[in-house]
Enzyme design. Structure first.
Site, PDB file in Angstrom:
ATOM      1  N   GLY A 106     -27.561  22.042   6.476  1.00 38.86           N
ATOM      2  CA  GLY A 106     -27.629  20.736   7.122  1.00 38.86           C
ATOM      3  C   GLY A 106     -28.866  19.963   6.712  1.00 38.86           C
ATOM      4  O   GLY A 106     -29.568  20.320   5.760  1.00 38.86           O
ATOM      5  N   GLU A 488      -8.234   8.613  -9.568  1.00 31.94           N
ATOM      6  CA  GLU A 488      -8.320  10.070  -9.457  1.00 31.94           C
ATOM      7  C   GLU A 488      -8.462  10.722 -10.832  1.00 31.94           C
ATOM      8  O   GLU A 488      -9.230  11.673 -11.007  1.00 31.94           O
ATOM      9  CB  GLU A 488      -7.094  10.613  -8.721  1.00 31.94           C
ATOM     10  CG  GLU A 488      -6.981  12.124  -8.662  1.00 31.94           C
ATOM     11  CD  GLU A 488      -8.089  12.819  -7.898  1.00 31.94           C
ATOM     12  OE1 GLU A 488      -8.168  14.065  -7.956  1.00 31.94           O
ATOM     13  OE2 GLU A 488      -8.909  12.123  -7.239  1.00 31.94           O
ATOM     14  N   LYS A 492     -11.678  12.993 -11.949  1.00 35.43           N
ATOM     15  CA  LYS A 492     -11.597  14.351 -12.481  1.00 35.43           C
ATOM     16  C   LYS A 492     -12.355  14.477 -13.798  1.00 35.43           C
ATOM     17  O   LYS A 492     -13.039  15.467 -14.053  1.00 35.43           O
ATOM     18  CB  LYS A 492     -10.139  14.768 -12.676  1.00 35.43           C
ATOM     19  CG  LYS A 492      -9.415  15.068 -11.394  1.00 35.43           C
ATOM     20  CD  LYS A 492      -9.984  16.322 -10.722  1.00 35.43           C
ATOM     21  CE  LYS A 492      -9.650  16.347  -9.242  1.00 35.43           C
ATOM     22  NZ  LYS A 492     -10.481  15.451  -8.431  1.00 35.43           N
TER      23      LYS A 492
END
Length: 615
Positions: A106, A488, A492
């Site tokens: 975190g 997309e 990639k």
């Protein structure tokens, strides 16, 4: 992102810790470390930069053994990739009256102020991380006659931000204190030993029984007991669940990479996404759960929120929802949505999409939506026990199986398939003809065969990839619902090969991108046989007339004549609404083979992480 593993046992914990880290390698990391309590009940620690194998080699040279231990893989946020910045961190030091070690996932937002306060009290910092602040803060509260549990409780009250922490301490054998707020942390139950981790995969080799901690939970973990307190410091009992997993989820089998395996799993992924949700001719009423049909009949607008590849899946669905249901649909990037003050349309359905269900920005957007007057919340997720599933009104599980490759492939196909089912269910209440639903469902049943035919293009696409090996830039074009597919495909290529790539709506070429086109800029386009085909080819001619090299994936049936400077790859015919789901596959294969030629790390691209659990 960062991974946590912890063990309290009577046997040597180190092999369990190391195996857990190996199973978390898919999340992305740059260093790894382990700390255990030895036979003298003192902390021993080993940390290494690089892969878990570097840590294994160091432990082979100088073994660590003990029944209680914590381990971590770090993905750098604060401070460079160095051994000092690696976890576990330590406060007190060897020989000190009180000595503890801590791992943390975190981001602590008030770490600067806390660091200055602790430095004034004499604490010496050896790292640039926000995590070491937490270690010293716990140590500060761990005064004489103060139990370690109380010290952690006091420390986390001071923390602002997101965290999952686990602490061991010298003299505190068989005990781990842990806490979570905003980052996932689960407990594993064994016989005479217990475990904790940031992901069930880390513990899959030792248990199938898990407790999912909730926001603000504090834990005292021992070999024979688990004590949990909630955010209000009330003792609570969290039920444990049995998690089943495919035996080969974490094994590559005969495949060279996990990504390759996951691409070739996509026909089965579609089958699993449909299983139990469709008949031969329609989507089942209970596909979204009992009572969902009444709720869907009230929907007047849709908001989809997600990140990365999931956001692009939602962008495809926007075309479907607006055309087939007539409902307005907006698609938002979660990291932006959560910091806006968006207007909430009346009777609006809020949809989140997340492979892990723990993506920090998406989860924050969901919580904002629950306070903003949405009619209901729906999540599409691949992990049934994740935070988005637990906190949403409705859930549709992707059933894609564990996705190890950082660059998402099969999850995208599962998401778009599920989104089509959601579209059909919405359309049932908003004027979509039953005959149309029947047609689409029949085509969905044929979709795995189409994807298998696309995967059979692997060798031709491998040959095509050679033309990209020395390129530095690429442009991907699409129109309509193939615009998100172009995005997309470009994503990639960026993720896997580190080639700069951009996706554009083909009609936008004249509004800027055309200035980039020359013989060194390969342009990739998807040409489905739809009503926008002629307009797309007009755009492609603009590229060709300026010397650009075109690589066009053309649907069977399109009259595509051979032409200098244009390389055609023929794709099997597919229903025009389902074609975006299928035709992403050749773009995945292209990016994969280009990455192989360039020699990049396909499964764990640099600087990226699988589960982004911080902002």
């Amino acid at each position: 992102m960062c991974g946590i593993v912890g063990v309290v046992a009577e046997r040597n914990a180190t092999p369990i810790l190391i195996r857990g880290l190996q199973r978390l390698e898919y999340r992305g990391y740059d260093s790894a470390g382990v700390a255990v309590l030895d036979s003298a009940n003192a902390i021993q620690r080993c940390r290494e930069v690089g892969k878990v194998q570097s840590l294994i080699d160091a432990l082979a040279a100088e073994p660590l053994s003990g029944g209680t231990g914590i381990a971590h893989t770090r993905w750098a946020t604060h401070g460079k990739v160095t051994k000092d910045n690696a976890h576990p961190h330590r406060s007190g030091g060897q020989g000190a009256t009180k000595d503890l070690s801590l791992v943390h996932n975190g981001i602590i937002e008030n770490h600067v102020a806390l660091r200055e306060e602790l430095q004034q009290q004499g604490y010496e910092f050896r790292s640039q991380t926000d995590s070491e602040v937490v270690a010293h803060l716990v140590h500060h509260y761990w005064r004489d006659n103060v139990d370690l549990l109380e010290a952690v409780r006091e420390a986390v009250r001071r923390l602002e931000g997101a965290y999952a922490i686990a602490v061991i301490a010298g003299g505190e054998s068989n005990r781990i204190i842990a806490a979570r707020q905003g980052c996932p942390l689960i407990l594993g139950k064994g016989i005479g030993e217990n475990y904790l981790a940031s992901d069930v995969l880390a513990l899959r080799a030792v248990t199938d029984r898990f407790i999912y901690l909730e926001e603000g939970d504090l834990v005292d973990l021992r070999p024979d007991s688990v004590a949990i307190w909630n955010i209000d410091d009330e003792s609570v009992i969290r039920s444990d669940v049995r998690v089943e997993m495919e035996a080969d989820d974490m094994e590559r089998g005969n495949y060279r990479h996990f990504m390759q395996k996951e691409m070739f799993q996509q026909p089965d992924v579609v089958l699993r996404a449909l299983e139990g949700r469709v008949s031969k001719t329609s989507v089942l009423d209970a596909a979204l759960g009992e009572g969902s049909q009444t709720l869907l009949s009230q929907v007047e607008a849709v908001t989809i929120v997600a990140c990365g590849t999931s956001y692009l899946a939602g962008s495809v669905a926007r075309y479907w929802i607006e055309e087939l249901t007539g409902l307005p649909c907006q698609v938002e990037i979660a990291s932006e949505y959560r910091y806006r003050q968006p207007a909430t349309p009346k009777n609006s359905l809020f949809i989140t999409i997340s492979q892990s269900g723990e993506t920090a920005d998406t989860l924050a957007a969901l919580r904002l939506a629950k306070e903003s007057g949405f009619l209901a919340t729906l999540t599409l997720c691949n992990v049934p026990t994740s935070a988005t599933v637990r906190e949403s009104d409705l859930a549709m599980m992707l059933n894609a199986g564990t996705e190890v490759g950082v660059a998402s492939t099969k999850a995208f196909v599962a998401q778009t398939t599920a989104l089509m089912l959601v579209t059909l269910l919405l359309g049932r209440h908003h004027g979509l003809a039953r005959e149309f639903e029947t047609e689409i469902v029949k085509e969905l049943h044929q979709l795995p065969e189409v994807i298998n035919a696309l995967l059979a293009l692997d060798k031709p696409i491998e040959k095509l990839a050679e033309k990209f090996a020395h390129k530095e830039h690429a442009l991907y074009l699409g129109r309509g619902s193939f615009y998100p597919i172009a995005l997309e495909g470009a994503l990639k290529l960026k993720e896997l090969s580190y080639i700069h790539a951009e996706g554009y709506a083909a009609g936008e070429l004249k509004h800027g991108p055309l200035a980039l086109v020359d013989e060194n800029m390969p342009v990739v386009a998807i040409a489905p046989n739809d009503e926008l085909l002629e307009k797309l080819y007009s755009n492609l001619q603009e590229v060709r007339s300026r010397g650009g090299e075109l690589y066009v994936f053309v649907e069977e049936g399109v009259d595509a004549q051979p032409e200098e400077g244009i390389v055609h790859t023929t794709l099997p015919a597919c229903n025009k609404y389902l074609a975006p789901i299928a035709y992403v596959v050749p773009l995945q294969l292209l990016a994969y083979h280009i990455a192989l030629i360039k020699g990049t790390d396909v499964d764990q691209p640099r600087n990226l992480a699988k589960s982004v659990t911080v902002e």
